[in-house]
Design an enzyme around this catalytic site. Structure first.
Site, short mmCIF file in Angstrom:
data_model
loop_
_atom_site.label_atom_id
_atom_site.label_comp_id
_atom_site.label_asym_id
_atom_site.label_seq_id
_atom_site.Cartn_x
_atom_site.Cartn_y
_atom_site.Cartn_z
N CYS A 123 3.11 -4.55 6.37
CA CYS A 123 2.94 -4.51 5.24
C CYS A 123 4.46 -3.88 4.87
CB CYS A 123 1.74 -3.62 5.53
SG CYS A 123 0.24 -4.56 5.93
N HIS B 187 1.02 -1.22 -0.34
CA HIS B 187 0.16 0.27 -0.50
C HIS B 187 1.02 1.73 -0.22
CE1 HIS B 187 0.69 0.88 4.70
NE2 HIS B 187 0.62 -0.17 4.06
#
Length: 196
Positions: free
Chosen positions: A172, A156
């Site tokens: 992440c 992301h």
């Protein structure tokens, strides 16, 4: 004739050497930047971010689809188009510690522009002040998200650019919003991913 180099002379010589480029640039202050000669650093074996070269062949048998390799050591995301026709590298944030780092093969299973964010139970345990966030400038997922087949693992963007190049995520892989927008367009659902 013997020349004796004193400590004071050595310091003065060193200072003069350090100031020479600045003095040369100061002499051009009345010349528009577009007309000034470029100052180009010598080529080095590694760039300033110390990205290491990675070959997709060391990790995948075929390059019949878009491929991403997230390198948690050098904090870089490597992209290859189908058949290797295009290769790009992006700076990233990576998990804060080994406990949060998952390695292995996965793939992109879903994509979202303007993602909302919900902290996992382990995130809330570490920081009870966390709460779900809608899309927007405070959202930790930035402007775009590509969800992996592993639950709660996402590639992301981020609005907090200080995180890039650091161990700062809860699992992440994050990159600049401009870069994730570019990757979002390049990576279809089904993109093969390996985190190393």
């Amino acid at each position: 004739m013997t020349i004796r180099l004193t400590r004071r002379a050595a310091v003065a010589t060193g200072a003069a050497a350090l100031l020479t480029p600045a003095l040369a640039r100061a002499a051009t202050q009345d010349v528009p930047m577009a007309q000034q000669q470029a100052l180009v650093a010598e080529a080095g074996r590694r760039n300033v971010s110390s990205f290491r070269e990675i070959l997709w062949q060391d990790h995948f048998d075929r390059l019949d689809r878009v491929t991403l390799i997230a390198d948690t050591q050098s904090k870089a995301l490597h992209y290859w188009a189908v058949d290797g026709a295009d290769y790009r590298i992006y700076p990233t944030s990576v998990p804060m510690n080994e406990e949060l780092t998952r390695r292995g093969y996965t793939e992109i299973v879903r994509k979202k522009i303007g993602p909302s964010w919900t902290p996992t139970p382990s995130m809330i345990e570490r920081d009870p002040s966390l709460h779900p966030m809608p899309p927007g400038p405070d959202n930790p997922l930035g402007t775009h998200a590509m969800y992996l087949s592993w639950p709660a693992y996402i590639i992301h963007g981020t609005h907090d650019t200080r995180k890039i190049g650091r161990r700062s995520s809860s699992g992440c892989i994050g990159t600049f919003n401009e870069k994730i927008a570019e990757l979002y367009d390049l990576c279809p659902v089904g993109t093969q991913v390996k985190i190393i």
